[in-house]
Design a protein around this motif. Structure first.
Motif, PDB file in Angstrom:
ATOM      1  N   UNK A  22       0.799  -1.116   0.068  1.00 21.58           N
ATOM      2  CA  UNK A  22       0.217   0.017   0.033  1.00 21.58           C
ATOM      3  C   UNK A  22       0.830   1.285   0.090  1.00 21.58           C
ATOM      4  N   UNK A  23       2.176   1.203   0.626  1.00 20.32           N
ATOM      5  CA  UNK A  23       3.013   2.407   0.827  1.00 20.32           C
ATOM      6  C   UNK A  23       3.445   2.616  -0.708  1.00 20.32           C
ATOM      7  N   UNK A  24       3.976   1.739  -1.210  1.00 21.82           N
ATOM      8  CA  UNK A  24       4.755   1.993  -2.669  1.00 21.82           C
ATOM      9  C   UNK A  24       3.467   2.482  -3.559  1.00 21.82           C
ATOM     10  N   UNK A  25       2.225   1.867  -3.644  1.00 19.97           N
ATOM     11  CA  UNK A  25       1.229   2.556  -4.300  1.00 19.97           C
ATOM     12  C   UNK A  25       1.192   4.004  -4.146  1.00 19.97           C
ATOM     13  N   UNK A  26       0.963   4.292  -3.015  1.00 23.51           N
ATOM     14  CA  UNK A  26       0.787   5.708  -2.668  1.00 23.51           C
ATOM     15  C   UNK A  26       1.866   6.487  -3.173  1.00 23.51           C
ATOM     16  N   UNK A  27       3.217   6.127  -2.930  1.00 26.12           N
ATOM     17  CA  UNK A  27       4.143   6.733  -3.045  1.00 26.12           C
ATOM     18  C   UNK A  27       4.496   6.862  -4.457  1.00 26.12           C
ATOM     19  N   UNK A  28       4.234   5.777  -5.282  1.00 30.89           N
ATOM     20  CA  UNK A  28       4.224   5.801  -6.848  1.00 30.89           C
ATOM     21  C   UNK A  28       3.211   6.661  -7.403  1.00 30.89           C
ATOM     22  N   UNK A  29       2.002   6.739  -6.932  1.00 30.32           N
ATOM     23  CA  UNK A  29       0.977   7.463  -7.296  1.00 30.32           C
ATOM     24  C   UNK A  29       1.316   9.008  -7.220  1.00 30.32           C
ATOM     25  N   UNK A  30       1.661   9.309  -6.099  1.00 34.57           N
ATOM     26  CA  UNK A  30       2.030  10.547  -5.776  1.00 34.57           C
ATOM     27  C   UNK A  30       3.399  11.086  -5.990  1.00 34.57           C
ATOM     28  N   UNK A  31       4.325  10.070  -6.220  1.00 33.12           N
ATOM     29  CA  UNK A  31       5.770  10.563  -6.362  1.00 33.12           C
ATOM     30  C   UNK A  31       6.281  11.532  -7.480  1.00 33.12           C
ATOM     31  N   UNK A  32       7.116  12.267  -7.229  1.00 35.34           N
ATOM     32  CA  UNK A  32       7.894  13.025  -8.215  1.00 35.34           C
ATOM     33  C   UNK A  32       9.251  12.502  -8.684  1.00 35.34           C
ATOM     34  N   UNK A  33      10.070  13.411  -9.206  1.00 37.83           N
ATOM     35  CA  UNK A  33      11.208  12.951  -9.818  1.00 37.83           C
ATOM     36  C   UNK A  33      12.272  13.028  -8.308  1.00 37.83           C
ATOM     37  N   UNK A  34      11.958  13.741  -7.444  1.00 36.19           N
ATOM     38  CA  UNK A  34      12.917  13.781  -6.236  1.00 36.19           C
ATOM     39  C   UNK A  34      12.840  12.602  -5.319  1.00 36.19           C
ATOM     40  N   UNK A  35      11.742  12.013  -5.374  1.00 33.20           N
ATOM     41  CA  UNK A  35      11.536  10.650  -4.462  1.00 33.20           C
ATOM     42  C   UNK A  35      12.383   9.621  -4.961  1.00 33.20           C
ATOM     43  N   UNK A  36      12.249   9.475  -6.492  1.00 30.73           N
ATOM     44  CA  UNK A  36      13.365   8.541  -6.828  1.00 30.73           C
ATOM     45  C   UNK A  36      14.611   8.908  -6.598  1.00 30.73           C
ATOM     46  N   UNK A  85      16.449   1.400   6.332  1.00 30.40           N
ATOM     47  CA  UNK A  85      16.326   2.746   6.043  1.00 30.40           C
ATOM     48  C   UNK A  85      15.657   2.911   4.616  1.00 30.40           C
ATOM     49  N   UNK A  86      15.848   2.305   3.770  1.00 28.54           N
ATOM     50  CA  UNK A  86      15.203   2.018   2.511  1.00 28.54           C
ATOM     51  C   UNK A  86      13.707   1.895   2.461  1.00 28.54           C
ATOM     52  N   UNK A  87      13.297   0.911   3.465  1.00 28.14           N
ATOM     53  CA  UNK A  87      11.898   0.743   3.493  1.00 28.14           C
ATOM     54  C   UNK A  87      11.055   1.799   4.410  1.00 28.14           C
ATOM     55  N   UNK A  88      12.036   2.215   5.305  1.00 27.65           N
ATOM     56  CA  UNK A  88      11.337   3.406   6.151  1.00 27.65           C
ATOM     57  C   UNK A  88      11.293   4.600   5.434  1.00 27.65           C
ATOM     58  N   UNK A  89      12.146   4.969   4.417  1.00 30.44           N
ATOM     59  CA  UNK A  89      11.856   6.137   3.780  1.00 30.44           C
ATOM     60  C   UNK A  89      10.871   6.016   2.876  1.00 30.44           C
ATOM     61  N   UNK A  90      10.534   5.027   2.415  1.00 29.73           N
ATOM     62  CA  UNK A  90       9.282   4.878   1.554  1.00 29.73           C
ATOM     63  C   UNK A  90       8.211   5.073   2.247  1.00 29.73           C
ATOM     64  N   UNK A  91       7.996   4.698   3.743  1.00 23.90           N
ATOM     65  CA  UNK A  91       6.922   4.939   4.616  1.00 23.90           C
ATOM     66  C   UNK A  91       6.779   6.549   4.824  1.00 23.90           C
ATOM     67  N   UNK A  92       7.786   7.270   5.137  1.00 23.10           N
ATOM     68  CA  UNK A  92       7.927   8.659   5.202  1.00 23.10           C
ATOM     69  C   UNK A  92       7.458   9.315   4.001  1.00 23.10           C
ATOM     70  N   UNK A  93       7.841   8.921   3.022  1.00 22.82           N
ATOM     71  CA  UNK A  93       7.471   9.340   1.714  1.00 22.82           C
ATOM     72  C   UNK A  93       5.668   9.307   1.562  1.00 22.82           C
ATOM     73  N   UNK A  94       5.358   8.089   2.008  1.00 18.82           N
ATOM     74  CA  UNK A  94       3.890   7.997   1.903  1.00 18.82           C
ATOM     75  C   UNK A  94       3.204   8.758   3.005  1.00 18.82           C
ATOM     76  N   UNK A  95       3.956   9.471   3.857  1.00 17.81           N
ATOM     77  CA  UNK A  95       3.261  10.131   5.127  1.00 17.81           C
ATOM     78  C   UNK A  95       2.928   9.218   6.212  1.00 17.81           C
ATOM     79  N   UNK A  96       3.325   8.130   6.324  1.00 16.28           N
ATOM     80  CA  UNK A  96       2.892   7.055   7.383  1.00 16.28           C
ATOM     81  C   UNK A  96       4.194   6.245   8.076  1.00 16.28           C
ATOM     82  N   UNK A  97       4.993   7.259   8.324  1.00 15.08           N
ATOM     83  CA  UNK A  97       6.299   6.709   9.350  1.00 15.08           C
ATOM     84  C   UNK A  97       5.881   5.978  10.258  1.00 15.08           C
ATOM     85  N   UNK A  98       4.600   6.530  10.838  1.00 14.24           N
ATOM     86  CA  UNK A  98       4.215   5.548  12.004  1.00 14.24           C
ATOM     87  C   UNK A  98       3.965   4.329  11.955  1.00 14.24           C
TER      88      UNK A  98
END
Lengths: 238, 238
Positions: free
Chosen positions: B100-114, B142-155
């Motif tokens: 679910x996290x990567x879905x969100x990030x991919x949907x909203x992500x821009x070039x800086x996330x990559x 950290x890689x996975x955690x960063x994805x979570x943060x990018x999705x706004x759900x670090x918790x």
DNA sequence: CCCGACCATCTTCCATACAAGATGGACGAT
DNA sequence: ATCGTCCATCTTGTATGGAAGATGGTCGGG
């Protein structure tokens, strides 16, 4: 057998004083007899329940780990205010897992799974007619839990259950019959999709079902702003 | 502000003895210096760390709630054996949320996330070349955690982290350079899909990435059967 | 009138002592 | 020799006492 399913909450196997205090406090917090922001102390609880400070302390530790209390080292212990962001993320977690669950169940499900779900829904309708709000909630939980068991991941439900408390406090502030009727209708849609083996349909139905909480959240924050943490601005608007 | 996000780990704000014991024991358990099935006692730990029984006891409670210890009321406390089913369900939870996290990030992500992700991957390659197995793991997390943060759900990541310990014990039994190379390759695929905004591609890549654990599990059970709980048959084949 | 330092009081945290129950081995009866 | 019983010893659970630190009101100085 039903008792068997309900009992094992992970640690409450032992019938210690501390465990009872945990359950008691947890109930008081969810039902808002202990309001977010209220300060409590070990001595306070110990005196109130006629026990020593030690079991009270252990209960604090357990509840703090569940995110219901905030122990401030040498200051005091307060009932954690509801974090709007925390609620959203709890919902995110729940949606992530439950969506995956219905996918699995719908993919592998046969006719008997649909029947099991329909039985629960029927019970829910009866509880609603009997105006048994508490029983309704128990059955609602049972519905979702049954889905988890059908997917073979009942342990995962226990996880949701732990974090659902955050949502439950909000839910407790927004009861209503209309809400129950809608929940039943949505359960029926989910059960139907699952029984038909419609994976994408089941997923969509589950998402819609859980999305309703989002609306309630905004409403609740507006009604009880003092129960919630300040989100972005200052923490204490003096 | 960034510190604000990283600090609140829920409970470890206080630097108490009990907290340090929790961290120490947790490490010993994950690195299998304390093996599944080993019996420990409060007095034992207290003596070993030169402290009183009280902090040791609190640490036991916290670790038991995390599913690492099993406290048997008047008998003894043992390091929980790894449950194969538990590992699968932990993996299920992780996959549900991370997909679910990567879905969100991919949907909203821009070039800086990559770009943020690629930076981490580059660091990982360096760690691998330097043969820094521990650093590699930290960066992987950290890689996975960063994805979570990018999705706004670090918790939500924190939740995964809690339950990831079950997986970590298995992972600790199956280290290897080949595994690291494959992990990096898979991370690249994920990062690329995310950067391109390819939702379904990112989801598939993440599922594939996490699916690898399933294979390792079977291998590990075969290699160290005594570390695992008996699954279906009798618990003690006398 | 306003501001800063002090202190009684409260809090959690840690140490220690005691209680209740479970375990495993030794010992005695059969 | 084998089985049942008892008991020393270990375990966790609970109670209580003291220590370190934070808080908020009070008092004194400007």
């Amino acid at each position: 057998m039903a008792a068997e399913v309900l009992q094992p909450v992970d640690e409450a196997v032992s019938d210690t004083i501390a465990s009872r205090i945990v359950a008691a406090l947890r109930d008081e917090i969810v039902t808002l007899k202990l309001k977010p922001g209220d300060a409590i102390s070990e001595s306070d609880i110990a005196a109130r329940y006629g026990i020593s400070r030690q079991p009270a302390r252990e209960a604090f530790i357990r509840l703090a780990q569940q995110g219901l209390l905030l122990i401030r080292p040498k200051r005091a212990t307060v009932v954690k205010k509801i974090s709007a962001d925390g609620v959203r993320q709890s919902r995110f977690i729940r949606e992530s897992i439950e969506v995956e669950i219905v996918r699995r169940v719908a993919a592998a499900g046969g006719p008997e799974t649909g029947r099991a779900l329909e039985t629960i829904i029927a019970d829910q309708e009866e509880a609603m007619r009997a105006d048994d709000s508490n029983g309704f909630h128990v059955l609602d939980e049972f519905f979702h839990r049954t889905l988890a068991r059908l997917a073979g991941v009942e342990y995962a439900w226990q996880l949701i259950d732990d974090h659902k408390i955050q949502l439950d406090r909000v839910r407790y502030l927004t009861l209503g019959v209309a809400s129950q009727q809608r929940a039943i209708a949505e359960h029926k849609v989910i059960a139907a999709a699952v029984a038909a083996g419609d994976v994408t349909g089941a997923e969509a139905a589950m998402r819609a079902h859980l999305a309703r909480a989002e609306v309630l959240l905004g409403q609740t924050i507006a009604d009880h702003p003092d129960y919630f943490e300040a989100e972005d601005g200052e923490t204490e608007p003096a």
